[in-house]
Design an enzyme around this catalytic site. Structure first.
Site, PDB file in Angstrom:
ATOM      1  N   LYS A  65       0.553  -1.236   0.197  1.00 32.18           N
ATOM      2  CA  LYS A  65       0.062  -0.036  -0.222  1.00 32.18           C
ATOM      3  C   LYS A  65       0.717   1.412   0.113  1.00 32.18           C
ATOM      4  O   LYS A  65       0.482   2.207  -0.547  1.00 32.18           O
ATOM      5  CB  LYS A  65      -0.869  -0.020   1.243  1.00 32.18           C
ATOM      6  CG  LYS A  65      -2.032  -1.082   1.294  1.00 32.18           C
ATOM      7  CD  LYS A  65      -3.010  -0.716   2.102  1.00 32.18           C
ATOM      8  CE  LYS A  65      -4.284  -1.981   2.274  1.00 32.18           C
ATOM      9  NZ  LYS A  65      -5.313  -1.504   3.095  1.00 32.18           N
ATOM     10  N   ASP A 101      -9.968   2.728   2.472  1.00 26.70           N
ATOM     11  CA  ASP A 101      -9.862   2.273   3.671  1.00 26.70           C
ATOM     12  C   ASP A 101     -10.637   3.043   4.676  1.00 26.70           C
ATOM     13  O   ASP A 101     -11.818   2.561   5.314  1.00 26.70           O
ATOM     14  CB  ASP A 101      -8.826   1.738   4.222  1.00 26.70           C
ATOM     15  CG  ASP A 101      -8.031   0.653   3.492  1.00 26.70           C
ATOM     16  OD1 ASP A 101      -9.078  -0.326   3.008  1.00 26.70           O
ATOM     17  OD2 ASP A 101      -6.869   0.745   3.213  1.00 26.70           O
TER      18      ASP A 101
END
Ligand code: ATR
Length: 281
Positions: A65, A101
């Site tokens: 990420k 997220d």
């Protein structure tokens, strides 16, 4: 047929293909979402491959990420602030990175707290990647006060200091947090404590939990952590990590297709796959 996927290492147990393929089917979109097992050293080639192969969109998961960011053409400001990308949109050859997220978490929390979260007193447990995404996203959406508790104070303080969105925030040790727990309307558990197989562990004691508070744990394996079980017994409104997982996926899907898919269909298929209280993964 359009191609989408998720890159990570490990990736075998990802439930994202199931979730996205069900949404493609439901919405009559001719597309397929697959898992790509990508090792760290092959990440640059994998990202070039997205362009070369014309893959329309990709989710990025552990451990890529952060490292994926310099490999993209453009980064959305929220993802830039969080320092992590979980969604790539291939916009006619231009790769744009987003982070859904935190937004996925906030979307899920709104189901319980409504739009009034801005006025709630919030405590986040943890200061890792998930905590940062949630803390920054809440701050960017106008929440004015979020306190943080974590085993390692330095890590929490760094997260708080580097937040580019204005808010009030106090760090508490885990002991302090236990002592003033009654001051919080919403408690967000972002650490890995309580995750399978350590299902009896809990990050802090909740004897002083406020009546009617919300306790949200980002873990969904098990579906009910020890913390959530105790909170429920004390009359709290509880939420596991399934909503966050499903909504972060739904928000990626929306970025790729312009359609916000039905939460219930995606959630049900993931629940079916989990098939019970916890799974061995
Ligand atoms: P992620 O990126 O998935 O959020 P992470 O970066 O490893 O994961 O962060 C994990 C979080 O869980 C951190 O807040 C960590 O606390 P520290 O900053 O003190 O390391 C917390 N955590 C993990 N295991 C823990 C344990 N056994 N006791 C207390 N906190 C723990």
């Amino acid at each position: 047929m359009a191609l989408y996927g998720v890159i990570g290492d490990p990736i075998a147990h990802s439930m994202s293909p199931l979730m996205h393929n069900s949404a493609f089917k439901e919405n009559g979109i001719d597309a397929e979402y697959v898992k790509f097992h990508v090792k760290k050293e092959q990440l640059p080639e994998a990202i070039l491959g997205i362009k070369a192969l014309g893959i329309k969109g990709v989710n990025v998961t552990v451990p890529h990420k952060e490292q994926v960011m310099p490999l993209l053409d453009e980064i959305d400001p929220l993802a830039e602030a969080i320092g992590a990308v979980n969604t790539i949109v291939n916009d006619n050859g231009k790769l744009i990175g987003y982070n859904t997220d935190g937004l996925g978490f906030v979307e899920g929390l709104k189901k319980l707290a409504g739009d009034s979260i801005k006025n709630k007193s919030i405590l986040i447990i943890g200061a890792g990647g998930a905590a940062k995404a949630i803390y920054y996203t809440l701050a960017s959406s106008g929440v004015g006060r979020i306190d943080v508790t974590n085993r390692t104070p330095d890590r929490a303080e760094k997260m708080m200091e580097t937040c580019p969105f204005a808010l009030q925030s106090v760090f508490l040790t885990l002991d302090d947090a236990e002592n003033v727990l009654q001051e919080y309307d919403v408690i967000i558990q972002t650490t890995s404590i309580g995750m399978y197989p350590h299902i009896d562990q809990s990050p802090l004691k909740i004897g002083r939990l406020k009546q009617g508070s919300i306790v949200s744990d980002i873990i969904y394996n098990p579906l009910e952590t020890a913390l959530l079980k105790q909170a429920k017994q004390k009359g709290a409104l509880t939420q596991n990590g399934l909503d966050m997982f499903v909504f972060q996926g739904a928000l990626s899907f929306e970025k790729w297709t312009g359609i916000f898919p039905a939460h219930s269909i995606m959630k049900n298929i993931v629940l079916q796959q989990l098939g019970g209280q916890h799974v061995n993964r």
